[in-house]
Design a protein around this motif. Structure first.
Motif: not given
Lengths: 407, 232
Positions: A294, A297-304, A400-401, A404
């Protein structure tokens, strides 16, 4: 999206972990609040027994008396000194001090004889409240004495018994007289217990043929808001020819012990909270590990990473706040209960006993103070928030990679 | 070559991993251009580099050598914060396992990126509801992911990916975990968004269905380009 809002959702969503963590922290917090209350009660009793019981907050002696106590080394114009003390916001009581031999039946022992003005003494110390049997001295009683607990046992006397006192009087004659035991004190301190004999000041003067002067003036502050050091300094300036000491100077070991009490409590808090910290860190690490995908994914969509750190931190803040509220709800009433209903050790110690020369009652009271409540809660916050730094950092630096695809 | 003509560009990109001491060349000296409005798929066997390419275009991973551009910006020169903002503002992701945030509702998941962008609440609400309407999930706003089917979760994931009007949507095996009917629905939806709104899609897939419907199919093998049916 507000971090706290998301943190709250996480905390509510993972209920099992939340409750385990919160209850563990709350239990530790409540125990520490209770422990701190007991500790405050213990230290308070120690201070009261040592200071308020008979020593007073300050004492005045003639120069040299404390180094070499002598019947002739008196404060001659003691009434003036007492007036000065009273004008400086102090309550004072004069004392006469001497030594002698007490005998009753086949027993005899050396005693420290104290002559007091019962009315003045009651204003300054609490000894009169600790009579084990019989009663305290009254201003009108003559030839009556009150004895320490152990002394009464040594002489095998009880209220109503007669004892003979022998001493060297101030005029060089051999003083001797018959006194009646008015009361026996509880254990209030080693000195008084084993050899303390208290009588009215008139009896003392007559017995020792000492018409004028006193050996000691005990005092306490009328207003506890005034600092002890300040009050001591003030009276010392008014009577430069006399020796003025606060109880901290008279009992430096006890003063240090009380000063160190906070340190002891902090050490105790640290030990217990180290365990809480480990538990919090473990719970939060598990919380991070089970949510790695989770977080990825949050980091992937821009959550720093910083926000993720803040999220974990906020979750812990919420958990520790819940735990703090619970620990207050448990610990404060528990402490208040034991403030009114002490833990009774009288089955182990039927009478009060002394430890390091200071008397303790067999009842152990809690004392609820701001410190005893606030300090454990503050420690709970500090430890929990420190413990979560590592899990929060782990979450913040997650790739993130990798996250995920984490299984 | 004008950057405006390309959303993403890979110049002689290689990506090498190490599994223990063994070197794994996931992408090997690859050149690739993705144009605006494309509906493209990367295909190839496992280990051919499909996901690695998506990750590098999406600023989730960096090449070992070569350069990756997204809308003309060299990703290898950006810091972590800039990459994070770039992902937030310019890239949409759809993952194989849906990867919605489990504690958030369908609405909140779709809203997530807009909230990170600090879009005003009213505008956010309008845009989220519009996109949920488009993906056919407007009636499920208060459902949490565990209350939705796989296909429904993937539609929410698509809504989350497109709601912020990204330059490109990267979809890693988007139909791998759903049944045929749901896969068709998802592809219909993506095709529709591509056709009506010009959203650029790049898939990685094993799925014949996706390959058949992609307008451009890039075949990879051992990290190299094997075939590109629209190579210039």
């Amino acid at each position: 999206m507000q971090l706290l809002s998301l943190a709250l959702k996480n905390v509510l969503r993972y209920r099992h972990r939340t409750w385990v963590t919160v209850l563990a922290m709350a239990f530790a917090g409540a125990i520490m609040i209770f422990y701190a209350g007991l500790f405050e009660g213990w230290m308070g009793a120690m201070e009261t027994n040592a200071v308020s019981m008979e020593m007073g907050e300050m004492q005045i002696h003639a120069q040299g008396y404390r180094d070499d106590p002598d019947l002739y080394t008196v404060i001659p114009d003691y009434r003036r000194v007492i007036r000065q003390a009273e004008n400086s916001g102090l309550i004072a009581s004069p004392r006469l001090l001497g030594g002698g031999l007490a005998a009753a039946h086949e027993n005899s022992t050396g005693v420290s004889i104290r002559g007091i003005d019962p009315r003045a003494e009651e204003q300054v110390v609490l000894l009169q409240n600790h009579v084990f049997s019989g009663s305290w001295l009254s201003a009108t009683d003559a030839k009556q004495v009150v004895l320490g607990y152990q002394l009464a046992r040594i002489l095998d006397v009880r209220p109503g018994s007669e004892i003979v006192l022998v001493a060297q009087a101030a005029d060089g004659s051999m003083a001797n007289d018959l006194f009646t035991v008015q009361g026996v004190l509880k254990s209030v301190g080693q000195g008084i217990d084993r050899g303390g004999l208290i009588m009215g000041d008139r009896d003392f003067r007559e017995f020792f043929a000492l018409p004028e002067g006193v050996h000691e003036i005990v005092m306490k502050r009328a207003d506890n808001g005034v600092l002890l050091e300040q009050a001591t300094k003030k009276i010392a300036e008014l009577v430069p020819d006399l020796e003025v000491n606060s109880w901290r100077e008279l009992q430096p070991t006890l003063a240090r012990l009380l000063d160190l009490s906070d340190v002891s409590m902090i050490i105790m808090l640290l030990i217990i909270y180290a365990a809480v910290g480990m538990l919090t860190m473990n719970a939060m690490l598990m919380g991070v590990f089970e949510r790695i995908p989770v977080f990825g994914v949050m980091k992937a969509v821009g959550f720093s990473g910083c926000r993720l750190f803040g999220l974990i931190f906020s979750e812990t803040l919420l958990l520790v706040t819940m735990a703090a509220v619970l620990s207050l709800a448990l610990g404060v009433p528990l402490s208040y209960y034991f403030e009114r209903h002490p833990i009774d050790f009288s089955f182990l110690l039927p009478e009060s006993s002394t430890i390091a020369g200071i008397a303790f009652e067999p009842q152990w009271y809690c004392r609820v103070t701001a410190g005893s409540v606030v300090m454990p809660v503050v420690f709970l916050y500090i430890v929990a928030l420190l413990a979560v730094l590592y899990p929060a950092w782990k979450a913040a630096v997650i790739s993130p990679v990798k996250a995920i695809h984490h299984i | 070559m004008m950057d405006a003509e390309y959303i993403a560009r890979l110049d002689r990109v290689s990506r090498v991993y190490y599994q223990g001491r063994v070197e794994v060349r996931a992408v090997d000296n690859l050149d690739l251009l993705i144009r605006p409005g494309e509906f493209s798929a990367l295909s190839g066997p496992s280990g051919s580099g499909k996901t690695t390419i998506l990750n590098m275009i999406g600023a989730l991973d960096m090449p070992t050598s070569g350069t990756v551009y997204l809308e003309g910006r060299d990703l290898t020169r950006l810091g972590r914060g800039e990459l994070s903002r770039l992902r937030r503002d310019r890239v949409g992701f759809v993952f194989q396992a849906y990867n919605l945030v489990p504690v958030l509702t369908a609405y909140e998941n779709a809203e997530f990126v807009l909230a990170l962008q600090n879009v005003p609440v009213q505008e956010r609400r309008d845009r989220v509801m519009a996109v949920l309407e488009e993906v056919g999930m407007a009636g499920y706003v208060n459902r949490r992911p565990d209350e939705l089917s796989g296909g429904q979760q993937q539609r929410i994931a698509i809504a989350r990916a497109v709601v912020s009007d990204p330059a490109i949507v990267l979809a890693d095996e988007p139909t791998a975990n759903v049944d045929l009917e749901a896969a068709n629905t998802i592809l219909d939806l993506m095709e529709d968004l591509n056709a009506r709104k010009g959203v650029t899609f790049l898939f990685s897939t094993h799925d014949r269905l996706v390959m058949d419907r992609a307008r451009r199919l890039v075949k990879l093998r051992d990290g190299r380009l094997e075939d590109d049916n629209q190579a210039a």
